[in-house]
Design a protein around this motif. Structure first.
Motif, short mmCIF file in Angstrom:
data_model
loop_
_atom_site.label_atom_id
_atom_site.label_comp_id
_atom_site.label_asym_id
_atom_site.label_seq_id
_atom_site.Cartn_x
_atom_site.Cartn_y
_atom_site.Cartn_z
N SER A 99 38.55 -36.32 -98.28
CA SER A 99 39.32 -36.39 -97.10
C SER A 99 39.78 -34.89 -96.65
O SER A 99 39.52 -34.18 -97.78
CB SER A 99 40.85 -36.98 -97.57
OG SER A 99 40.54 -38.52 -97.86
N PHE A 100 40.15 -34.73 -95.74
CA PHE A 100 40.34 -33.20 -95.12
C PHE A 100 39.12 -32.40 -95.19
O PHE A 100 39.51 -31.15 -95.33
CB PHE A 100 41.83 -32.76 -95.96
CG PHE A 100 43.23 -33.62 -95.67
CD1 PHE A 100 43.65 -33.21 -94.49
CD2 PHE A 100 43.45 -34.39 -96.51
CE1 PHE A 100 44.87 -34.01 -94.12
CE2 PHE A 100 44.68 -34.91 -96.14
CZ PHE A 100 45.50 -34.78 -95.15
N CYS A 101 38.30 -32.70 -95.26
CA CYS A 101 37.10 -31.90 -94.97
C CYS A 101 36.32 -32.04 -93.83
O CYS A 101 35.86 -33.04 -93.39
CB CYS A 101 36.04 -32.32 -96.33
SG CYS A 101 36.91 -31.96 -98.06
N PRO A 102 36.24 -30.69 -93.22
CA PRO A 102 35.70 -30.99 -91.88
C PRO A 102 34.05 -31.22 -91.99
O PRO A 102 33.58 -30.77 -92.91
CB PRO A 102 35.91 -29.64 -91.08
CG PRO A 102 36.31 -28.76 -92.11
CD PRO A 102 36.82 -29.38 -93.16
N ALA A 103 33.43 -31.89 -90.88
CA ALA A 103 32.04 -32.37 -91.11
C ALA A 103 31.51 -31.91 -89.61
O ALA A 103 32.11 -32.10 -88.43
CB ALA A 103 32.00 -33.68 -91.45
N GLY A 104 30.48 -31.42 -89.47
CA GLY A 104 29.60 -31.21 -88.03
C GLY A 104 28.81 -32.08 -87.89
O GLY A 104 28.54 -33.31 -88.44
N ILE A 105 28.08 -31.77 -86.67
CA ILE A 105 26.92 -32.70 -86.31
C ILE A 105 25.47 -32.21 -86.42
O ILE A 105 25.37 -31.14 -86.13
CB ILE A 105 27.27 -33.05 -84.73
CG1 ILE A 105 28.36 -33.24 -84.24
CG2 ILE A 105 26.05 -33.79 -83.98
CD1 ILE A 105 28.93 -33.59 -82.74
N PRO A 106 24.86 -32.93 -87.27
CA PRO A 106 23.45 -32.34 -87.62
C PRO A 106 22.71 -32.55 -86.60
O PRO A 106 22.72 -33.60 -85.46
CB PRO A 106 23.02 -33.50 -88.95
CG PRO A 106 23.83 -34.62 -88.58
CD PRO A 106 25.05 -34.25 -87.96
N ALA A 107 21.57 -31.56 -86.48
CA ALA A 107 20.38 -31.91 -85.52
C ALA A 107 19.56 -32.82 -85.80
O ALA A 107 19.22 -33.71 -84.75
CB ALA A 107 19.86 -30.39 -85.36
N ALA A 108 19.54 -33.22 -87.00
CA ALA A 108 18.33 -34.34 -87.30
C ALA A 108 18.68 -34.52 -89.06
O ALA A 108 19.51 -33.67 -89.67
CB ALA A 108 17.07 -33.82 -87.59
N VAL A 109 18.60 -35.49 -89.43
CA VAL A 109 18.37 -36.26 -90.65
C VAL A 109 17.14 -36.42 -91.41
O VAL A 109 16.33 -36.92 -90.49
CB VAL A 109 19.32 -37.32 -91.06
CG1 VAL A 109 19.14 -37.94 -92.48
CG2 VAL A 109 20.56 -37.07 -90.85
N VAL A 110 16.61 -35.72 -92.19
CA VAL A 110 15.37 -35.95 -92.87
C VAL A 110 15.11 -36.59 -94.30
O VAL A 110 16.02 -36.30 -94.86
CB VAL A 110 14.31 -34.63 -92.71
CG1 VAL A 110 14.28 -34.11 -91.48
CG2 VAL A 110 15.13 -33.48 -93.67
N LEU A 111 14.23 -37.68 -94.23
CA LEU A 111 14.24 -38.14 -95.56
C LEU A 111 12.98 -38.17 -96.13
O LEU A 111 12.04 -39.11 -96.18
CB LEU A 111 14.55 -39.86 -95.31
CG LEU A 111 16.07 -40.07 -94.88
CD1 LEU A 111 16.13 -40.43 -93.23
CD2 LEU A 111 16.57 -41.28 -95.65
N PRO A 112 12.67 -36.88 -96.80
CA PRO A 112 11.43 -36.90 -97.51
C PRO A 112 11.18 -37.98 -98.53
O PRO A 112 11.84 -38.41 -99.27
CB PRO A 112 11.41 -35.39 -98.01
CG PRO A 112 12.91 -35.31 -98.37
CD PRO A 112 13.54 -36.08 -97.26
#
Length: 468
Positions: free
Chosen positions: A46-59
């Motif tokens: 809780s109370f932790c800011p999160a941004g918007i990722p450009a992409a998610v990669v799943l190697p």
């Protein structure tokens, strides 16, 4: 949804990034749909800011991870490594425009050696899956975070996680013998060893454990295993005060006992567990202490500990008669955090570790803080090693209550430092405790740690904004 090279939304920068990624990754390994990537934006804090990722990669391979890191370095794109996102400090939270590097698809157990008593695994292996696999060989992997059915070994290493059995068997760091780590520029570094002993050079392995993905990306781990212990038996002791329960903990440890588990739940936690599970725990108690032994004669050990609990003022001592009853008691403890979350809908879970001798002072202080801020704060604790989890319950939709929750959380951390403790015993720093890390380490300590970060990640692209 899986976004192909053509379908992916793009501006000039994002388009170049996606094109470069897809030169070395299959299309299904790159996610860009905002509705999908939003699910990877944060962990459970809780109370932790999160941004918007450009992409998610799943190697799925080491080579694919290297390609991602080389691309990120060339284009100066931040990378946020992730496991199962069960963390409680915001360490896995995305930053705007970053690549979220999810290691969950790298989930193979590569080797289990009963002779060398090691397992070699990829970072996406779930803790419980590994534990069950090594059990088939008569071995055990002791670190057991409460989220062990979901959390991954890579995440456990990143946060240096603990668990219920730490009082006897220790934490994750004590079981990591060696690592393969992809550095920020894509190079592959191997640290540590497969042998029981080894002191060659600086201990880089320990440096990566607890680094929260800020120094490199773990792609393989060599883990120490132990012989599988006998089934443990559990004792439950009720106390009329938290101070008496903490006195019992001190007596047990001072008398030389080595329990496999020594856990404490205060009255708020017991009540919450009852409301959630209908287990019928004794709500008249002010504190419930659970002690377990996995020795050849656990009944004798429980009898000795039971006598110490009675000497400390226990109102009732009930040893379990069999493993089924023992497991029921442990399930109550494992349900604590979920039960406390149900009290108000949102929680802030603190992770303050103090010397065992100050455990009573810690619980009394938390009670005062709860009264001061007019909040419900339940405490469950790995009492045997002094690691407390004061859990602030609040309504996130109430701005005033949310403010009081945050202030009480900070005051609890300050109390822990005053008592000679640390701001985190096993959950890590992440975003949530950045300010407090600086207070605990001091200016010289912070500067030295920043220099280490600079040496491994000179461009600052690995999990930026965490720790410091």
């Amino acid at each position: 949804m899986i976004m192909s090279r053509i379908e992916a939304p793009r501006d000039e920068v994002t388009g170049n990034l996606l094109d470069r990624l897809l030169d070395g990754l299959p299309a299904e390994a790159v996610l860009t749909d905002p509705d999908v990537t939003a699910a990877y934006a944060h962990d459970m804090a809780s109370f932790c800011p999160a941004g918007i990722p450009a992409a998610v990669v799943l190697p799925r391979t080491v080579e694919q991870v290297q390609h991602v890191l080389r691309t990120a370095t060339e284009l100066r794109v931040p990378v946020v490594p992730q496991g199962a996102r069960t963390g409680l400090s915001g360490a896995a939270n995305a930053s705007d425009g970053c690549l979220v590097l999810s290691l969950t698809k790298m989930d193979r157990i590569l080797e289990i050696s009963p002779v060398d008593r090691i397992a070699v695994v990829e970072p996406g292996v779930v803790n419980a899956v590994l534990s069950r696999a090594v059990a088939e060989h008569g071995l055990s992997y002791p670190p057991d975070p409460s989220s062990w059915e979901m959390c991954t070994i890579g995440g456990n290493i990143g946060t240096a996680s603990g668990g219920l059995c730490c009082v006897k068997y220790g934490v994750t760091a004590e079981y990591v013998l060696g690592l393969d780590v992809v550095l920020a520029d894509g190079r592959l570094l191997s640290t540590g060893r497969r042998t029981a002993k080894g002191v060659a050079g600086y201990d880089l392995t320990r440096l990566f454990v607890g680094s929260e993905g800020s120094l490199g990306v773990v792609v393989r781990a060599t883990l120490a295993l132990k012989p599988q212990p006998p089934r443990q038996l559990v004792l439950a002791a009720e106390f009329a005060s938290a101070a008496a329960a903490c006195d019992a903990v001190c007596r047990i440890m001072a008398d030389g006992h080595v329990p496999s588990l020594l856990e404490l739940m205060d009255r708020t936690t017991v009540k919450a567990v009852n409301e959630l599970t209908r287990m019928g725990l004794p709500e008249t108690t002010e504190a419930l202490l659970l002690a377990a032994f996995d020795t050849p004669d656990p009944a004798a050990d429980l009898a000795a500990v039971g006598a110490l609990c009675e000497a400390a003022g226990a109102t009732q001592v009930v040893p379990a008669e069999d493993t089924a009853e023992s497991e029921l008691l442990l399930q109550a403890r494992r349900s604590s955090l979920v039960a406390l979350e149900a009290v108000k809908g949102t929680t802030m879970i603190d992770d303050v570790c103090v010397p065992r001798s100050r455990l009573g002072d810690m619980l009394e202080g938390v009670e005062r803080i709860a009264e001061k801020y007019r909040l419900t704060i339940g405490v469950c604790a790995h009492a045997g090693d002094g690691n407390t989890h004061p859990t602030v319950c609040f309504d996130a939709a109430d701005p005033d209550e949310a403010r009081r929750a945050r202030e009480s959380f900070d005051e609890i951390m300050a109390l822990g430092l005053e008592l000679g403790g640390t701001i985190t015993g096993e959950h890590g720093v992440g975003v949530l405790k950045k300010e407090w890390l600086a207070r605990e380490l001091g200016p010289v300590g912070v500067e030295m740690q920043r220099q280490i970060k600079q040496a491994f990640d000179p461009l600052g692209i690995l999990n930026p904004g965490k720790l410091f």
